[in-house]
Design a protein around this motif. Structure first.
Motif, PDB file in Angstrom:
ATOM      1  N   ILE A 185      34.272  33.655  39.032  1.00  7.94           N
ATOM      2  CA  ILE A 185      34.776  31.808  39.359  1.00  7.94           C
ATOM      3  C   ILE A 185      36.381  31.688  38.047  1.00  7.94           C
ATOM      4  O   ILE A 185      36.687  30.840  38.287  1.00  7.94           O
ATOM      5  CB  ILE A 185      33.550  31.543  39.014  1.00  7.94           C
ATOM      6  CG1 ILE A 185      32.576  31.551  40.268  1.00  7.94           C
ATOM      7  CG2 ILE A 185      33.564  30.387  38.774  1.00  7.94           C
ATOM      8  CD1 ILE A 185      31.559  30.845  39.091  1.00  7.94           C
TER       9      ILE A 185
ATOM     10  N   ILE B   2      31.897  44.859  36.180  1.00  9.24           N
ATOM     11  CA  ILE B   2      31.429  43.483  36.457  1.00  9.24           C
ATOM     12  C   ILE B   2      31.532  43.311  37.748  1.00  9.24           C
ATOM     13  O   ILE B   2      32.303  43.566  38.583  1.00  9.24           O
ATOM     14  CB  ILE B   2      32.011  43.147  35.169  1.00  9.24           C
ATOM     15  CG1 ILE B   2      32.093  43.471  33.999  1.00  9.24           C
ATOM     16  CG2 ILE B   2      32.067  41.890  35.413  1.00  9.24           C
ATOM     17  CD1 ILE B   2      33.235  42.472  32.948  1.00  9.24           C
ATOM     18  N   PRO B   3      30.288  42.795  37.985  1.00  6.00           N
ATOM     19  CA  PRO B   3      30.230  41.648  39.593  1.00  6.00           C
ATOM     20  C   PRO B   3      31.263  41.255  39.683  1.00  6.00           C
ATOM     21  O   PRO B   3      30.971  40.032  39.195  1.00  6.00           O
ATOM     22  CB  PRO B   3      28.760  41.706  39.616  1.00  6.00           C
ATOM     23  CG  PRO B   3      28.319  41.885  37.859  1.00  6.00           C
ATOM     24  CD  PRO B   3      29.122  42.473  37.467  1.00  6.00           C
TER      25      PRO B   3
ATOM     26  N   ILE C  90      31.271  38.082  40.633  1.00  6.96           N
ATOM     27  CA  ILE C  90      31.107  36.498  40.495  1.00  6.96           C
ATOM     28  C   ILE C  90      31.350  36.655  39.839  1.00  6.96           C
ATOM     29  O   ILE C  90      31.049  35.214  39.361  1.00  6.96           O
ATOM     30  CB  ILE C  90      29.754  36.437  41.575  1.00  6.96           C
ATOM     31  CG1 ILE C  90      29.509  34.809  41.427  1.00  6.96           C
ATOM     32  CG2 ILE C  90      28.381  36.965  40.586  1.00  6.96           C
ATOM     33  CD1 ILE C  90      29.564  34.460  42.915  1.00  6.96           C
ATOM     34  N   THR C  91      30.999  37.424  38.902  1.00  4.08           N
ATOM     35  CA  THR C  91      31.009  36.597  37.223  1.00  4.08           C
ATOM     36  C   THR C  91      32.891  36.757  36.453  1.00  4.08           C
ATOM     37  O   THR C  91      32.522  35.363  36.159  1.00  4.08           O
ATOM     38  CB  THR C  91      30.529  38.057  36.257  1.00  4.08           C
ATOM     39  OG1 THR C  91      29.512  38.296  36.420  1.00  4.08           O
ATOM     40  CG2 THR C  91      30.493  37.364  34.946  1.00  4.08           C
ATOM     41  N   TYR C  92      33.261  37.029  37.633  1.00  7.32           N
ATOM     42  CA  TYR C  92      34.606  36.873  36.189  1.00  7.32           C
ATOM     43  C   TYR C  92      35.505  36.559  37.784  1.00  7.32           C
ATOM     44  O   TYR C  92      36.601  35.961  37.544  1.00  7.32           O
ATOM     45  CB  TYR C  92      35.543  38.365  36.467  1.00  7.32           C
ATOM     46  CG  TYR C  92      35.768  39.067  37.541  1.00  7.32           C
ATOM     47  CD1 TYR C  92      37.017  39.193  38.978  1.00  7.32           C
ATOM     48  CD2 TYR C  92      35.253  40.455  37.554  1.00  7.32           C
ATOM     49  CE1 TYR C  92      36.970  40.505  39.096  1.00  7.32           C
ATOM     50  CE2 TYR C  92      34.722  41.956  38.923  1.00  7.32           C
ATOM     51  CZ  TYR C  92      36.197  41.214  39.788  1.00  7.32           C
ATOM     52  OH  TYR C  92      35.875  42.295  40.563  1.00  7.32           O
TER      53      TYR C  92
END
Lengths: 363, 317, 291
Positions: C137, C130-131, C133-135
């Protein structure tokens, strides 16, 4: 000769389950100090399980292990003090030959000078003096094998366990190493338990053999006992009785039986009482004589003839259609009809559906 | 050992008495060694699983104080999601991201295949070449963006070369728009895709193609009928990973893109909500939507992949 | 991979390594594409480097004149020495912690089969797949809540999320190829568990740990998203400062920004050269693709 450091190692109904599967079932065996024991059987028969249980690498499911009066089955492997040689040697790849061999002594907090002299002595014994500073990856298979043996015997363990130590070597080297291992065993007064699937190896090296099948002991005995009086048809098959002929029982007397089928009569020896109507006659290919004297004469037609140097290995068909294998120096051709016979003391007769459960050992 | 042998039954539960609990657990692989996992798992639970669940929960409880959803008249636990899909400025970020991410990922994978196919063997400079390819990945998107602004800018070398050689009359606008982001995704994404495809191709036993050529297949048929079918599962994975990278584009969308217009991607929307408007609730909701869209695309690609042959393609071992 | 690498592509097993020479139209196209890619990549980096030593440069092929004062300016203006210290602190602590947490976990996963292993493996894979930036935030939101965001601690914690699984992923195949019989052999020689870890497994795992550590170092220094989301004024690493400088372009001379970019590039390249001494280029990308 050194003393054996113990007089008796007793395995009392040791067993090991993997989940629901009993990989080893109630093995009982008493090993005298200085003995050479071979655990023999095909892969999956439980011989390696037994060895690992003895080493302490696998916990027992059932049973106890006694070294004289001391119960040892609760001890972790590092406290049992046994030596072990692994199938693929398991040498420490980052240590030199000397460091590998000295490792066990270091663990025992042996003084530095002693470590050096004893490592040197053992390296001389296995003829590795010139390789002392090499890494295992720089050695040949046979040399690696000798390092593994040296590492296992340097701290003079009461018991040396060997897990198919020769199976990764080529045939010639295997022969030489057999002699070397046997020699070390005698010279150092070791007690050795040796696991192998090679019956020839077991017969030639061991004082006593333990035959295992699917976790259950089939027979315990000297090489001669196991070779000439296999306890059941399974052991017979493993000991080179390639012909297993299924016959009707005609008559039975003590230690002797007559079988009959399709006009062929076979007389032979029995070790177990024949109760059923059917029986199996076990015959080695080399015991069959072409155009030999009666009794036990069988008419056959040669089907496949393999050239084996001085001898031929022949697959022939009996009149009933069953295959018969034999060795002969006679030059037979495919399609030749001939008569063969077997001396009756060389025909072993077993019940047709011999169970694999423990037999009354016929020794 | 054959299960059908008559003695098999006697081997089952042959031990007398039940072994200890510890023994039975060890048989299933549970022993003290597993304690080594504890720090790692605790760490992941605390810093990965918990924040994710916290964000999920947060996204369903719209922020009262300064929350965008409430200010725009959306109510209830779904307010953030209703607001996101109700407001075209937010909703369109999904489309914007897909329009940038899908073509970039597709180009990276499709261009990688013929190049990797030509270079799958062993040749001098191969290691040098793969090493050079790692450079843009290691430099990262920020530096790439900085370089692109100047190199592709109106006075940059590329435009100057094109104008001086009379290919074009006016400098092209290549940065601060869609193309800037696209090029930055290709520069960092292509080497990534290429190295992956190359490693998948190297995993296919070269003897298979030799066998095919012995049977009379030309290079195109060998590629089309032997190598490509075996490569497709790997390509699907490569595409997924390239797509995920492209879909989460953030720094370059801001630096070489047009972050308030044509390259307002969904990650910008999430960041904007959480850290510029301080609406953590909407920010979390947007992150969840971003994750969901990504997962949907991956599921589609992998679902298609599962209809293909997936057995081993290697030779020995 | 190893099997294939030994065989040249041109169906002549005995042939030595062949030179890559284009042949046929397809060959020229492929070669051209690669050359075109590297030409642009080189020009892109050269632009940044040239600009950082240019007095002024606009619209011409080369700058009007050269100077090195932008480096001094950038060093002073951006507090580069402080930033590099912070970057080094973050990177080193992340490397040490992720090795300390990741290697034992990798050992357990490599050596044992237990119920639920696949779930735990997936758990360790997710942060890599999972990139950030997704987790990042939600993670940053939590860190703000517990008041760790903005501090170096927060940046380190956030960076550990992908690096611990990364170490696990690299170490698992590495540990798997160490024969468990070697551990048994040491045990038979009388070694305790601690001794086995210190004298047998430790030395054997060092190459793998070194590779994992250097890859984590490269990733952490280059990690933009997580550091960007969780850092405060005193905890920014160089890549975040660079981003801010480019984003706020116009405030400062572009040459100054480029000077910092060159410093960043140079430090990354040094790390990269060290890294490539220990690992294969493909490993820098991912290990996931190999499975």
């Amino acid at each position: 000769m050194r003393d054996h450091r113990f007089s008796e190692l007793r395995l009392d109904r040791i067993g090991r389950n993997f989940g629901e599967l009993a990989a080893l079932h109630e093995l009982s065996l008493t090993i005298r100090g200085g003995e050479f024991i071979a655990l023999l059987g095909p892969s999956g028969c439980g011989k390696s399980t037994a060895l690992n249980c003895l080493a302490g690498l696998l916990p027992l499911t059932t049973g106890t292990i006694w070294l004289d009066d001391k119960r040892i089955d609760g001890l972790p492997p590092e406290q049992r003090g046994f030596g072990m040689v692994f199938q693929n040697y398991a040498l420490f790849p980052h240590m030199t030959v000397r460091e590998n061999i000295a490792f066990g002594l270091k663990m025992r907090k042996t003084p530095r000078a002693d470590i050096r002299s004893r490592a040197d002595e053992v390296m001389r014994l296995v003829r590795l003096e010139d390789q002392a500073e090499k890494l295992p990856s720089q050695l040949s298979g046979g040399q690696q094998q000798r390092v593994a043996i040296a590492r296992a015997i340097v701290y003079e363990p009461p018991l040396v366990l060997m897990d198919e130590p020769l199976s990764n070597l080529d045939a010639q080297l295997r022969q030489a190493m057999r002699i070397e291992i046997k020699h070390l065993h005698q010279a150092l007064g070791l007690t050795t338990i040796y696991v192998t699937h090679d019956q020839e190896e077991a017969l030639s090296m061991a004082d006593r053999l333990v035959l295992l099948r699917e976790g259950v002991v089939q027979q315990v005995g000297t090489p001669d006992e196991v070779y000439s009086q296999p306890a059941n048809r399974y052991v017979a098959g493993f000991m080179g009785y390639r012909n297993m002929l299924s016959f009707d029982v005609a008559s039975v007397s003590t230690g002797h039986a007559v079988l009959e089928e399709e006009g062929v009569r076979l007389q032979g020896r029995t070790f177990t009482p024949l109760t059923a109507k059917r029986a199996v006659a076990a015959i080695r290919p080399e015991d069959i004589v072409v155009e030999g004297p009666p009794p036990n004469r069988i008419d056959v037609t040669a089907e496949v003839v393999e050239y084996h140097g001085r001898e031929m290995l022949v697959e022939a068909r009996m009149t009933g259609g069953e295959a018969l294998y034999f060795r002969t120096e006679k030059r037979l051709a495919v399609g030749d009809k001939t008569t063969v016979s077997v001396p009756q003391e060389r025909v072993l007769i077993y019940p047709a559906d011999a169970p694999a459960a423990p037999q009354e050992v016929a020794v | 050992m054959t299960a059908a042998s008559p003695s098999a039954a006697s081997r089952l539960t042959a031990g007398s008495g039940t072994p200890s609990l510890r023994h039975r657990l060890a048989d299933r692989g549970i022993d003290r060694v597993l304690l080594l996992l504890v720090p790692g798992i605790l760490f992941l639970l605390l810093l990965f699983v918990y924040p994710f669940l916290y964000g999920l929960q947060l996204s369903f409880s719209p922020q009262i104080d300064g929350g965008q959803a409430l200010m725009n008249g959306y109510q209830g636990p779904l307010a953030n999601y209703l607001y996101f899909f109700g407001d075209s400025y937010q909703r369109d970020t999904i489309w914007t991201t897909l329009v940038i991410g899908l073509p970039a990922a597709l180009v990276n994978v499709l261009v990688s295949v013929p190049i990797a196919y030509r270079m799958r063997g062993r040749f001098r400079f191969k290691r040098t070449l793969t090493t050079l390819l790692v450079v843009p990945i290691a430099l990262g998107t920020v530096l790439t963006a900085d370089g692109l602004i100047e190199y592709l800018g109106p006075a940059g070398w590329l435009n100057k070369a094109l104008v001086d050689f009379h290919v074009i009359n006016e400098p092209l606008t290549l940065v601060h728009n869609y193309w800037g982001v696209f090029f930055s995704l290709v520069i960092t994404g292509f080497p990534f895709a290429f190295l992956l495809v190359l490693s998948y191709l190297s995993g296919i036993d070269p003897n298979l193609e030799r066998a095919a050529s012995v049977m009379g297949a030309g290079w195109w048929e060998r590629f089309r009928r032997v190598t490509l079918p075996l490569l497709v599962p790997g390509l699907a994975i490569t595409f997924c990973m390239s797509f995920v990278l492209a879909f989460s584009v953030f720094p370059s969308a801001n630096l070489v893109g047009d972050p308030s217009g044509t390259t307002r991607v969904i990650s910008i929307a999430a960041y904007h909500a959480a850290f510029e408007q301080f609406d953590y609730s909407l920010g979390s909701a947007t992150s969840m939507i971003m994750g969901a869209v990504m997962l949907a695309i991956i599921a589609l690609v992998l679902g298609w992949r599962n209809t293909m042959f997936r057995g081993p393609a290697g030779g020995k071992g | 991979m190893a099997a294939a690498a030994n065989v040249p592509a041109d169906m002549a097993p005995a042939a030595p390594r062949r030179r890559f020479r284009p042949s046929g139209i397809a060959g020229w196209v492929v070669w051209g594409l690669v050359a075109f890619f590297f030409l642009n990549l080189f020009a892109l980096i050269a632009t940044v480097v040239l600009d950082s030593i240019a007095t002024t440069w606009f619209g011409s092929w080369l700058p009007d004149d050269f100077t090195n004062h932008w480096y001094g300016d950038a060093w002073a203006e951006f507090n580069l020495s402080d930033i590099l210290v912070v970057t080094a602190q973050v990177a080193v602590i992340v490397v040490v912690l992720s090795v300390l947490i990741g290697v034992p976990a990798a050992y357990a996963l490599a050596r044992r089969n237990f119920p639920g292993k696949s779930i735990i493996t997936v758990l360790f894979l997710l942060p890599i797949l999972i990139p950030p930036i997704t987790y990042g935030i939600p993670l940053a939101t939590v860190l703000y809540k517990v008041q760790l965001a903005g501090s170096i601690t927060g940046v380190i914690l956030a960076n550990l999320v992908p690096t611990v699984p990364f170490v696990v992923l690299i170490m698992i195949p590495f540990i798997e190829q160490i024969d468990p019989k070697i551990e048994s052999a040491a045990r038979m020689c009388g070694a305790s568990t601690v001794t086995i870890f210190l004298r047998i497994l430790g030395p054997l795992m060092i190459p793998g740990m070194l590779a994992a550590a250097i890859l984590v170092l490269v990733r952490t220094v280059g990690m933009f998203e997580l550091t960007f989301l969780t850092s405060g004024p005193t905890s920014q690493t160089i890549v975040v400062v660079l981003y801010d400088a480019v984003f706020g372009a116009g405030i400062r001379a572009p040459q100054e920004v480029d000077a910092m970019a060159v410093v960043y590039t140079a430090s990354m390249l040094v790390l990269l050269i060290i890294a490539l001494r220990f690992v294969n280029p493909t490993q820098l990308v991912t290990r996931v693709g190999d499975r």
